[in-house]
Scaffold this active site. Structure first.
Site, PDB file in Angstrom:
ATOM      1  N   ASP A 270       0.807  -1.224   0.000  1.00 46.48           N
ATOM      2  CA  ASP A 270       0.000   0.000   0.000  1.00 46.48           C
ATOM      3  C   ASP A 270       0.839   1.273   0.000  1.00 46.48           C
ATOM      4  O   ASP A 270       0.424   2.305   0.528  1.00 46.48           O
ATOM      5  CB  ASP A 270      -0.963   0.012   1.208  1.00 46.48           C
ATOM      6  CG  ASP A 270      -1.906  -1.173   1.195  1.00 46.48           C
ATOM      7  OD1 ASP A 270      -2.277  -1.597   0.094  1.00 46.48           O
ATOM      8  OD2 ASP A 270      -2.252  -1.668   2.277  1.00 46.48           O
TER       9      ASP A 270
ATOM     10  N   GLY B 131      -4.532  -4.255  -3.872  1.00 42.47           N
ATOM     11  CA  GLY B 131      -5.497  -3.194  -4.163  1.00 42.47           C
ATOM     12  C   GLY B 131      -4.712  -1.957  -4.533  1.00 42.47           C
ATOM     13  O   GLY B 131      -4.093  -1.337  -3.679  1.00 42.47           O
ATOM     14  N   HIS B 132      -4.680  -1.641  -5.819  1.00 46.22           N
ATOM     15  CA  HIS B 132      -3.872  -0.520  -6.304  1.00 46.22           C
ATOM     16  C   HIS B 132      -4.810   0.592  -6.772  1.00 46.22           C
ATOM     17  O   HIS B 132      -5.632   0.385  -7.661  1.00 46.22           O
ATOM     18  CB  HIS B 132      -2.960  -0.974  -7.447  1.00 46.22           C
ATOM     19  CG  HIS B 132      -1.951  -2.004  -7.023  1.00 46.22           C
ATOM     20  ND1 HIS B 132      -1.030  -2.565  -7.864  1.00 46.22           N
ATOM     21  CD2 HIS B 132      -1.717  -2.570  -5.805  1.00 46.22           C
ATOM     22  CE1 HIS B 132      -0.275  -3.430  -7.194  1.00 46.22           C
ATOM     23  NE2 HIS B 132      -0.686  -3.458  -5.946  1.00 46.22           N
TER      24      HIS B 132
ATOM     25  N   LYS C 170       1.938   2.166  -5.036  1.00 47.55           N
ATOM     26  CA  LYS C 170       2.500   1.598  -6.274  1.00 47.55           C
ATOM     27  C   LYS C 170       1.575   1.861  -7.466  1.00 47.55           C
ATOM     28  O   LYS C 170       2.043   2.112  -8.571  1.00 47.55           O
ATOM     29  CB  LYS C 170       2.694   0.078  -6.116  1.00 47.55           C
ATOM     30  CG  LYS C 170       3.653  -0.307  -5.011  1.00 47.55           C
ATOM     31  CD  LYS C 170       3.729  -1.804  -4.831  1.00 47.55           C
ATOM     32  CE  LYS C 170       2.442  -2.427  -4.318  1.00 47.55           C
ATOM     33  NZ  LYS C 170       2.051  -2.035  -2.947  1.00 47.55           N
TER      34      LYS C 170
ATOM     35  N   GLN D  30       1.877  -6.041  -3.260  1.00 44.28           N
ATOM     36  CA  GLN D  30       2.357  -6.196  -1.868  1.00 44.28           C
ATOM     37  C   GLN D  30       3.667  -5.402  -1.693  1.00 44.28           C
ATOM     38  O   GLN D  30       3.832  -4.390  -2.336  1.00 44.28           O
ATOM     39  CB  GLN D  30       2.530  -7.679  -1.499  1.00 44.28           C
ATOM     40  CG  GLN D  30       1.213  -8.426  -1.331  1.00 44.28           C
ATOM     41  CD  GLN D  30       0.566  -8.845  -2.628  1.00 44.28           C
ATOM     42  OE1 GLN D  30       1.175  -9.439  -3.478  1.00 44.28           O
ATOM     43  NE2 GLN D  30      -0.702  -8.548  -2.799  1.00 44.28           N
TER      44      GLN D  30
HETATM   45  P1  GDP Z   1      -0.725   0.396  -3.527  1.00 43.68           P
HETATM   46  O1  GDP Z   1      -1.344  -0.875  -3.079  1.00 43.68           O
HETATM   47  O2  GDP Z   1       0.738   0.461  -3.257  1.00 43.68           O
HETATM   48  O3  GDP Z   1      -1.042   0.729  -4.967  1.00 43.68           O
HETATM   49  O4  GDP Z   1      -1.386   1.545  -2.639  1.00 43.68           O
HETATM   50  P2  GDP Z   1      -2.952   1.703  -2.303  1.00 43.68           P
HETATM   51  O5  GDP Z   1      -3.670   2.192  -3.511  1.00 43.68           O
HETATM   52  O6  GDP Z   1      -3.486   0.486  -1.642  1.00 43.68           O
HETATM   53  O7  GDP Z   1      -2.885   2.795  -1.164  1.00 43.68           O
HETATM   54  C1  GDP Z   1      -2.354   4.063  -1.382  1.00 43.68           C
HETATM   55  C2  GDP Z   1      -3.453   5.100  -1.123  1.00 43.68           C
HETATM   56  O8  GDP Z   1      -2.865   6.402  -1.027  1.00 43.68           O
HETATM   57  C3  GDP Z   1      -4.454   5.218  -2.268  1.00 43.68           C
HETATM   58  O9  GDP Z   1      -5.704   5.563  -1.743  1.00 43.68           O
HETATM   59  C4  GDP Z   1      -3.896   6.340  -3.126  1.00 43.68           C
HETATM   60  O10 GDP Z   1      -4.899   6.997  -3.887  1.00 43.68           O
HETATM   61  C5  GDP Z   1      -3.333   7.247  -2.074  1.00 43.68           C
HETATM   62  N1  GDP Z   1      -2.145   8.016  -2.461  1.00 43.68           N
HETATM   63  C6  GDP Z   1      -1.136   7.673  -3.286  1.00 43.68           C
HETATM   64  N2  GDP Z   1      -0.164   8.624  -3.271  1.00 43.68           N
HETATM   65  C7  GDP Z   1      -0.594   9.576  -2.417  1.00 43.68           C
HETATM   66  C8  GDP Z   1      -0.019  10.795  -1.941  1.00 43.68           C
HETATM   67  O11 GDP Z   1       1.096  11.182  -2.289  1.00 43.68           O
HETATM   68  N3  GDP Z   1      -0.737  11.494  -1.013  1.00 43.68           N
HETATM   69  C9  GDP Z   1      -1.958  11.094  -0.578  1.00 43.68           C
HETATM   70  N4  GDP Z   1      -2.587  11.849   0.319  1.00 43.68           N
HETATM   71  N5  GDP Z   1      -2.527   9.957  -1.008  1.00 43.68           N
HETATM   72  C10 GDP Z   1      -1.854   9.204  -1.900  1.00 43.68           C
HETATM   73  P1  IMO Z   2      -0.950  -4.139  -2.248  1.00 38.34           P
HETATM   74  O1  IMO Z   2      -0.526  -4.709  -3.573  1.00 38.34           O
HETATM   75  C1  IMO Z   2      -0.931  -4.562   2.074  1.00 38.34           C
HETATM   76  C2  IMO Z   2      -1.089  -8.650   3.650  1.00 38.34           C
HETATM   77  C3  IMO Z   2      -2.313  -9.098   4.405  1.00 38.34           C
HETATM   78  C4  IMO Z   2      -1.670 -10.066   5.387  1.00 38.34           C
HETATM   79  C5  IMO Z   2      -0.584 -10.740   4.552  1.00 38.34           C
HETATM   80  C6  IMO Z   2      -0.997 -12.078   3.962  1.00 38.34           C
HETATM   81  O2  IMO Z   2      -2.238  -3.395  -2.313  1.00 38.34           O
HETATM   82  O3  IMO Z   2       0.151  -3.384  -1.625  1.00 38.34           O
HETATM   83  P2  IMO Z   2      -2.596 -12.750   1.931  1.00 38.34           P
HETATM   84  O4  IMO Z   2      -4.048 -12.506   1.700  1.00 38.34           O
HETATM   85  O5  IMO Z   2      -1.703 -12.190   0.872  1.00 38.34           O
HETATM   86  O6  IMO Z   2      -2.277 -14.178   2.221  1.00 38.34           O
HETATM   87  O7  IMO Z   2      -2.254 -11.954   3.311  1.00 38.34           O
HETATM   88  O8  IMO Z   2      -0.298  -9.823   3.492  1.00 38.34           O
HETATM   89  N1  IMO Z   2      -1.331  -8.117   2.300  1.00 38.34           N
HETATM   90  C7  IMO Z   2      -1.234  -6.828   1.964  1.00 38.34           C
HETATM   91  N2  IMO Z   2      -0.992  -5.735   2.732  1.00 38.34           N
HETATM   92  N3  IMO Z   2      -1.070  -4.432   0.740  1.00 38.34           N
HETATM   93  C8  IMO Z   2      -1.280  -5.517  -0.038  1.00 38.34           C
HETATM   94  O9  IMO Z   2      -1.286  -5.452  -1.383  1.00 38.34           O
HETATM   95  C9  IMO Z   2      -1.414  -6.780   0.570  1.00 38.34           C
HETATM   96  N4  IMO Z   2      -1.655  -8.023   0.111  1.00 38.34           N
HETATM   97  C10 IMO Z   2      -1.580  -8.838   1.177  1.00 38.34           C
HETATM   98  O10 IMO Z   2      -2.941  -8.020   5.054  1.00 38.34           O
HETATM   99  O11 IMO Z   2      -1.031  -9.363   6.411  1.00 38.34           O
HETATM  100 MG    MG Z   3      -2.888  -1.526  -1.839  1.00 32.46          MG
END
Ligand code: GDP
Ligand code: IMO
Ligand code: MG
Length: 446
Positions: A13, A40-41, A16, A223
């Protein structure tokens, strides 16, 4: 031409999705190489928000080929739901390709993931309950079903019957669950096969041909480094290899294809699920970061645990992935803080330690050693160049670059594409991975 891997440098999270979308502008091919719908991206474009789970974050560019590689695990039900969602938002899936050798998540995988978590009780991992671990377990055990098997009706029927007979023993005897009916599962999955058939390819060959044609290929990690099955905080990890090394295995290319590796790290740290987290904050500052950063899981909606930037973790990610540079995201979330702490080392059983311990028990005993930096107490979300940043914010970034020994090429200050400072070209800038002795290279600005 450059082939680039984007990885998460923390526990997932990191943003990416935003960074991949940004870099996809100059990519011809974007490949997801591991993980499944546990990811979840989030990609925000103007007033639209896309939450992508299996579809690569390059999908918003109509001419970019998006490939779900062999190292991923595919839940066809979830993938089809995701396709329906993005198509409803006006995005074409014509350029989406799925590896024929990716493994398929079946209903029993989801059931076993959920039941196993419950059975673990206080030792639970906190998985996303999407069946990821059990799907990879079957792959390792050589009993998995691959996309190519799903496409072959007769072979799939035969394989499924045998598999369901075996899985029903586990479901009933081990977990006390209702058995599955093989005919029902067959019907359901034949529907998925029909829907996905036109997307199935030999993705390794497709990527190879793109590389031969000098196309730009972006490998999108899911991840993060600390969730890596081999290099993460085992057993509180996922079941795949999110690290840069995983990109070659998970997409079927040789290491010589790769030109650069970019690590994405938040300006602080978050973690979802169980497991030690030395810099975790249990106070008002932690709650504030969670609230301002909207730190709730994209896939499960769970509240993310929040803490200070962990330099030991980030330095480890630089090493394990051979990072050339960092993209630091969510700097804006720290805007309101009086002071900001950064973990520069751990105290472990009375000793100072700057390397990540491999033992979960030792890691759980690590206490962060902090340095405290002043906050900047003003909004940064409108900054578009380094010189627009308050001095304290610039100092903070310099501090992170020196600590991690990686230059910061991108700073993100909001979820939108334009809320970004490109410090130096993240794709064509000089390679940094082995320049350790040249400490002057580890500044925010090259
Ligand atoms: P990922 O799994 O690495 O793609 O990250 P996620 O999408 O799960 O979580 C990142 C969250 O932060 C998302 O809701 C993005 O829209 C948000 N986000 C990304 N970059 C920034 C930033 O620079 N500032 C803020 N406030 N939010 C951001
Ligand atoms: P993105 O791509 C954050 C965590 C779960 C748990 C562990 C194992 O959005 O960054 P799983 O279901 O993979 O067997 O769970 O990994 N986890 C993540 N945490 N971002 C993710 O993906 C994750 N995908 C799995 O919360 O701790
Ligand atoms: Mg994510």
């Amino acid at each position: 031409m450059a082939n680039v891997i984007v990885i998460g440098a923390q526990w997932g999270d990191e943003g990416k999705g935003k960074i991949t979308d940004l870099l996809s502008k100059s990519a011809d091919v974007v490949v997801r190489y591991q993980g499944g719908v546990n990811a979840g991206h989030t990609v925000v474009v103007e007033d639209q928000t896309f939450k992508l789970h299996l579809i690569p974050s390059g999908i918003l560019y109509p001419n970019t080929q998006c490939i779900i590689g062999n190292g991923t695990v595919i839940d066809p039900r979830e993938l089809i739901a995701e396709l329906d969602k993005v198509e409803a938002l006006g995005v074409s899936s014509d350029n989406l390709f799925i590896s024929q050798t990716a493994h398929v998540t079946m209903p029993y995988h989801r059931m076993i993931d959920q039941a196993a978590e419950e059975q673990r009780g206080s030792k639970k991992i906190g998985t996303t309950k999407r069946g990821i671990g059990p799907t990879y377990a079957d792959k390792s055990e050589r009993t998995g079903i691959r996309m190519i098997d799903l496409m072959d009706t007769d072979a799939f029927a035969e394989q499924l019957k045998w598999t369901i007979d075996n899985k029903n023993i586990v479901l009933e005897k081990l977990y006390g669950l209702e058995p599955l009916n093989a005919d029902d599962v067959f019907e359901e999955y034949q529907g998925y096969a029909d829907r996905l058939r036109s997307h199935i390819t030999d993705s390794s060959l497709q990527i190879y041909n793109a590389a031969l044609q000098k196309k730009n290929i972006l490998f999108e990690g899911a991840q993060g480094t600390l969730l890596d099955l081999d290099h993460g905080t085992y057993p509180y990890v996922t079941s795949s290899n999110p690290v840069a090394g995983g990109a070659c295995i998970g997409s079927g290319v040789g290491p010589t294809t790769i030109d650069r590796v970019i690590g994405v790290a938040k300006a602080y740290t978050t973690r979802v699920g169980e497991g030690p987290f030395p810099t975790e904050l249990h106070d008002d500052v932690g709650s504030l970061i969670c609230e301002v950063g909207a730190e709730f899981g994209t896939t499960t909606g769970r509240r993310r645990r929040c803490g200070w930037f962990d330099g030991v973790v980030a330095r480890y990610a630089v090493r394990i992935n051979g990072l050339d540079c960092l993209a630091v995201t969510k700097l804006d979330v720290l805007d309101g803080l009086d002071e900001i702490k950064v973990c520069v080392a751990y105290e472990l059983d009375g000793d100072r330690c700057t390397d990540l311990p491999s033992s979960a028990a030792q890691f759980a005993r690590c206490k962060p050693i902090y340095e405290t930096l002043p906050g900047w107490k003003q909004s940064t979300e409108h900054c578009r160049e380094l010189k627009d940043l308050p001095e304290a914010a610039l100092n903070y970034l310099e501090f992170l670059a020196k600590l991690t020994e990686a230059p910061i090429a991108i700073v993100s200050l909001g979820a939108s594409r334009d809320q970004t400072i490109i410090v130096e070209d993240p794709i064509h800038g000089p390679k940094r991975a082995l320049l350790k002795e040249n400490t002057s290279a580890f500044k925010v600005m090259a």
